[in-house]
Design an enzyme around this catalytic site. Structure first.
Site, PDB file in Angstrom:
ATOM      1  N   ASP A 534       0.845  -1.193   0.000  1.00 21.85           N
ATOM      2  CA  ASP A 534       0.000   0.000   0.000  1.00 21.85           C
ATOM      3  C   ASP A 534       0.878   1.240   0.000  1.00 21.85           C
ATOM      4  O   ASP A 534       2.083   1.171   0.246  1.00 21.85           O
ATOM      5  CB  ASP A 534      -0.938  -0.029   1.227  1.00 21.85           C
ATOM      6  N   GLU A 614      21.894 -22.389 -18.791  1.00 24.30           N
ATOM      7  CA  GLU A 614      21.017 -21.549 -17.953  1.00 24.30           C
ATOM      8  C   GLU A 614      21.798 -20.367 -17.370  1.00 24.30           C
ATOM      9  O   GLU A 614      21.287 -19.244 -17.293  1.00 24.30           O
ATOM     10  CB  GLU A 614      20.417 -22.390 -16.821  1.00 24.30           C
TER      11      GLU A 614
END
Ligand code: GLA
Length: 730
Positions: A534, A614
Site C-alpha cells: 500500500d 542456464e
C-alpha cells in the site's frame, strides 16, 4: 492551481487535466460540486438539483423550505444523524451520548507546498511543487473543528487529502469514524474496480457495475491485506485503457481500512474511504487532535492508462524515499527458496559466489539466521545471530560476501515473537492478547504490541545492534500474520478502540527511525508476500515483495493488477526455480526473467544448480536488466493486454519520457497447435518517429506501430516469451 471565488465561496482545484470543486452554500453546508475534466471559470453548483422529497428531512435553518435536504445534495464531507442518511464520513460520540455530527463552513486558508502529517506517511513536495487549501468546518454544538486538507500536484493530476479533527470543547469526545476521503457524484452509472484475492494471488482486478445499496471492500486484519487493496477505481461503464472517465482513490494506510460506495435513492453515488470503523474509537480530550491517514486521488478523463501513469510518476517522484534515487538499484539474490531454514555460512557464501559470477550485486540472507530459528515455531523476537550457523556472526560473514564485490542484505520480522523465544519468556505481556483469553497463533507466532513505545524501543535496540554490526545495505521487513486478540495492556478499557491504529503508527514510527538512522539502507517491505502493498508502506519501503507466488504466469496477473496504481520499480519480483515452489508449474527461464524484470529484479534460487546454458541466460538477463534499467523503472507503463481477458498472451510496454526508446514484453500463457497470428498495437510512441526494432533492419513509424501494429507469433513452446526493443532513429 487553486482558484478562490470568495464572494460566492467557491473553491476550485485545477490540475493539468482535471478540475475539482466545492462550494459553501447559503446554510454554510460545504457541497461537492464537480470532479472531472478540466473546465475553466465555472460554478458547477448549478448542476445540483433540489426538490421536495419525502423522508429527506430539512435542516432547521431551511425553515419550512422542504426543497433543501442534505440527503439529496452532494456533500464534501458527509455527516451523520442530522439528515443525510447515506454513508457518513464522520461519527462522533459526545459526552452526552449523542451520535450526531453537523459540520458547517467556517473559513479557509491557503498554504504553500504540501501539508505534512506527523507520524503518518504522505506524498511530499517542495514549496513550488504543490499548493494546499485548508477548509475549516465546525460542529458548533460539539465544539469540534474539522480541517479538510487538499494538496494539488498539478502536473500529475494528483490531489491528496487528509482531515484533522480538533476537540475545541471542554468535554471529551469519541471519534468512532473518520474517513480520509468522501467523494459524491451526481451519477451512479459507473463501474467499480477493486483489487482482491488472497495470499499467493494478490491484487487481481475485479470489475462490476455499481448497484443500489452499499458495496465495500476492506480489511480488519490489522494490515491492508492480501484480500483487498486500499486502492479502487470508479469509472465510466465503457472506460478502457485509453478512453473514458476514471477516478482512482488510494489510501496511504497499512492497517484496517474500508472503502465503501453507496448508490443512493436518486441515483447519486458516494465513495467513502478511510480507517475501518471496526473497533476504532479515539477519545479526544480538550485541545486534542486526530489526523486521518492520507488519501490520494487521480482522475483521468482518458482511461486507466493515463491514470496509472500519473500515479506512477507521482509515487516515484513524491512518495518513495529511495536511497538509490537517481542510481541503479543492485540486482539481488535471496536465499529463501534455495535453502529455507537450512543453511550455514559456507552455504550462503557458496550461493553468493555463484550469483556474483553472473553479475548479481546484492546477497540477501532471509529468515533463519537468528536465535533458535530453525523452523516457523521458534526464535522470532531474538534478533541475535545464531553462532552455530554463522560462526563469528555478521562480522565474519559480511566481509566474505563483500570481498566478492557484493552488497549484503538481511531479513527481519520486527513485529513478531514466537512463544519459544527468550523475548517471550521475559515479556509474555508484550503480545497483543485479551486478558483471560489465550491468543490465536498465526504461522506459529504472536504479535508484539507495537502500539507500545517500550516494546518498540526494545526491538529497535536489537535491530540497531544487528544493523550496526556489519556493512548492511538492505533490509527485508517482513510481517507474517494477521492481527487477532487486539488489546493492549498499556491502555485503559475506554481506549482499546485506539489499539489497531496505534499499532500502525508504531510500525511507521520504527520504520521512520530506521529511515533516519540508516538512510543508506534500502528497505523492502514484505507481508507474507504482498499483504501490505500500500501507499503507506511505500513511503518507508520503496519496494515491496509483490507476492510469495513466484510463478511467472501467476505473476502476470499479480503484477498487472498491482500496476494500476503502483509503479513497476516498487514491485519486488524474482526469478525462481522450476517446478515452481508454489504451484509446480514449469516455465522457461527466459519467461521468468522477462516477467521479473518488470519489477525490482532479483533471483531466489540455488544458482549453483543451473546448467551452463542456464547460467548464460541468467547473465544475459542481468545484463539486459542493467541496460534497460531506466526504461524498466522510470519509463511510462502501458498495459497492452490483460491476463484476465481471453488473449493467448499478456503484453506490456515501457516507453522513455522522450519517446525515443520502448521495450515491449510479451508472455504467452496458452499454446495452440495452430496458433493465431497476433498483431500487437503498441502505445505511447511518437507517431512521427521512425523506430528500429533491435535485431532487425526494419524501420517502422510510430504511427504504423500504434495503428496497424506489429505482427507477433507464438513459438511451439509452453509459456513462450520475448521482448522487443525499439529505438528511434535520428
Ligand atoms: C514470508 C516472506 C518470504 C520469506 C519468508 C521467511 O513468507 O514472504 O519471502 O521471507 O517469510 O519466513
Amino acid at each position: 492551481m487553486i482558484v478562490l471565488d470568495q464572494e460566492n465561496r467557491v473553491f476550485t482545484l485545477h490540475t493539468l487535466n482535471t478540475t475539482y470543486q466545492m462550494k459553501a452554500d447559503q446554510y454554510n453546508v460545504l457541497l461537492h460540486t464537480y470532479y472531472g475534466s478540466r473546465l475553466e471559470d465555472c460554478d458547477f453548483s448549478a448542476l445540483i438539483r433540489c426538490d421536495d422529497r419525502s423522508f429527506t428531512p430539512n435542516p432547521s435553518e431551511a425553515g419550512n423550505n422542504r426543497n433543501y435536504s442534505l440527503d439529496v445534495m452532494p456533500q464534501e464531507y458527509s455527516t451523520c444523524g442530522v439528515g443525510d442518511f447515506r454513508l457518513p464520513a464522520i461519527e462522533l460520540e459526545l459526552a452526552n451520548g449523542s451520535h450526531t455530527a453537523d459540520l458547517r463552513y467556517e473559513g479557509f486558508r491557503l498554504e504553500k507546498g504540501k501539508y505534512t502529517l506527523e507520524g503518518l506517511p504522505g506524498f511530499y513536495s517542495t514549496e513550488d511543487e504543490a499548493e494546499t487549501l485548508v477548509i475549516i468546518l465546525k460542529d458548533i454544538a460539539a465544539q469540534v473543528v474539522l480541517e479538510l486538507y487538499y494538496s494539488v500536484f498539478e502536473i500529475y493530476d494528483l490531489i491528496t487529502r487528509t482531515v484533522r479533527v480538533i476537540n475545541q470543547g471542554t468535554e471529551e469526545i469519541r471519534l468512532c469514524r473518520c474517513a480520509s476521503l468522501c467523494l459524491d457524484y451526481l451519477r451512479s452509472d459507473m463501474d467499480l474496480i477493486t483489487f482482491n484475492a488472497h495470499n499467493l494471488m494478490e491484487r487481481c482486478l475485479d470489475r462490476g457495475p455499481l448497484r443500489s445499496g452499499i458495496q465495500s471492500v476492506g480489511s480488519v486484519r490489522g494490515i491492508s491485506s492480501h484480500q483487498h487493496n486500499p486502492f479502487v477505481i470508479l469509472c465510466d461503464r465503457d472506460a478502457n485503457e485509453e478512453m473514458g472517465m476514471c477516478y482512482g482513490a488510494m489510501l496511504l494506510y497499512s492497517g484496517n481500512f474500508e472503502m465503501a460506495v453507496e448508490c443512493s435513492q436518486y441515483e447519486n453515488s458516494r465513495l467513502v474511504m478511510g480507517i475501518h470503523p471496526y473497533h476504532f474509537c479515539f477519545t479526544l480530550t480538550q485541545g486534542q487532535v486526530f489526523t486521518a491517514p492520507e488519501a490520494a486521488m487521480v482522475c483521468s478523463p482518458n482511461g486507466f492508462g493515463q491514470m496509472s501513469r500519473q500515479y506512477h510518476r507521482a509515487i516515484r517522484k513524491h512518495l518513495l524515499r529511495d536511497p538509490y534515487e537517481g542510481r541503479r538499484k543492485p540486482v539481488l539474490v535471496n536465499n529463501w527458496e534455495a535453502t529455507y531454514f537450512d543453511f550455514n555460512a559456507d552455504r550462503l557464501v557458496g550461493l553468493a559466489r555463484e550469483a556474483s559470477a553472473l553479475g548479481i550485486e546484492l546477497f540477501v540472507m532471509d529468515d533463519g539466521w537468528f536465535g533458535s530459528r530453525n523452523n516457523d515455531n521458534s526464535g522470532l523476537g531474538d534478533w541475535q545471530v545464531n553462532l552455530e550457523k554463522l560462526p563469528g556472526g555478521l562480522e565474519a560473514l559480511v566481509p566474505r560476501i563483500k570481498n566478492m564485490g557484493m552488497k549484503f542484505g538481511i531479513w527481519m520480522e520486527p513485529e513478531m515473537v514466537n512463544e519459544d523465544s527468550h523475548l517471550y519468556s521475559v515479556h509474555p505481556d508484550w503480545v497483543l492478547h485479551v486478558p483471560g483469553r489465550a491468543p490465536s497463533r498465526g504461522r506459529g507466532q504472536l504479535v508484539l504490541d507495537f502500539s507500545r513505545k517500550d516494546v518498540r524501543d526494545h526491538i529497535y535496540e536489537q535491530m540497531k545492534e544487528v544493523l550496526s554490526s556489519a556493512d548492511i545495505s538492505y533490509l527485508k521487513w517482513d510481517m507474517n500474520r494477521s492481527l487477532t486478540d487486539v488489546w493492549s495492556a498499556a491502555l485503559t478499557a475506554r481506549s482499546q478502540g485506539e489499539v489497531y491504529h496505534r499499532y500502525v503508527l508504531g510500525v511507521y514510527d520504527l520504520l521512520e527511525r530506521l529511515h533516519c538512522d540508516y538512510p543508506h539502507i534500502l528497505i523492502e517491505g514484505c507481508c507474507g508476500g504482498g499483504g501490505r502493498f500500500d501507499g503507506g508502506m511505500l513511503y518507508y519501503t520503496p519496494q515491496i515483495w509483490c507476492s510469495d507466488d513466484t510463478d511467472a504466469i501467476d505473476r502476470l496477473r499479480i503484477q498487472y493488477g498491482t500496476s494500476f496504481c503502483y509503479p513497476a520499480c516498487t514491485m519486488g519480483a524474482h526469478v525462481s526455480a522450476v517446478p515452481n515452489e508454489q504451484n509446480g508449474r514449469i516455465t522457461p527461464l527466459k519467461t521468468r526473467g522477462i516477467t521479473a524484470m518488470s519489477g525490482a529484479f532479483g533471483y531466489e534460487m540455488d544458482l549453483g544448480k543451473c546448467t551452463a546454458v542456464e547460467k548464460m541466460e541468467i547473465q544475459r538477463q542481468v545484463d539486459s536488466y542493467k541496460t534497460h534499467y531506466d526504461l524498466l523503472h522510470d519509463g511510462d507503463y502501458y498495459r497492452l493486454s490483460s491476463p484476465f481477458q481471453d488473449n493467448a498472451y499478456t503484453a506490456w510496454e515501457q516507453v522513455s519520457a522522450d519517446q525515443r526508446e520502448a521495450l515491449v514484453s510479451v508472455v504467452y500463457d496458452r499454446i495452440g497447435a495452430a496458433p493465431l497470428f497476433d498483431t500487437l498495437r503498441l502505445k505511447g510512441l511518437n507517431p512521427t518517429f521512425q523506430y528500429r526494432i533491435e535485431g532487425t533492419d526494419s524501420l517502422h513509424s510510430g504511427e504504423e506501430l500504434m495503428r496497424s501494429g506489429y505482427s507477433i507469433s507464438q513459438k511451439q513452446e509452453d509459456y513462450f516469451a520475448f521482448q522487443i526493443f525499439l529505438r528511434a532513429v535520428e
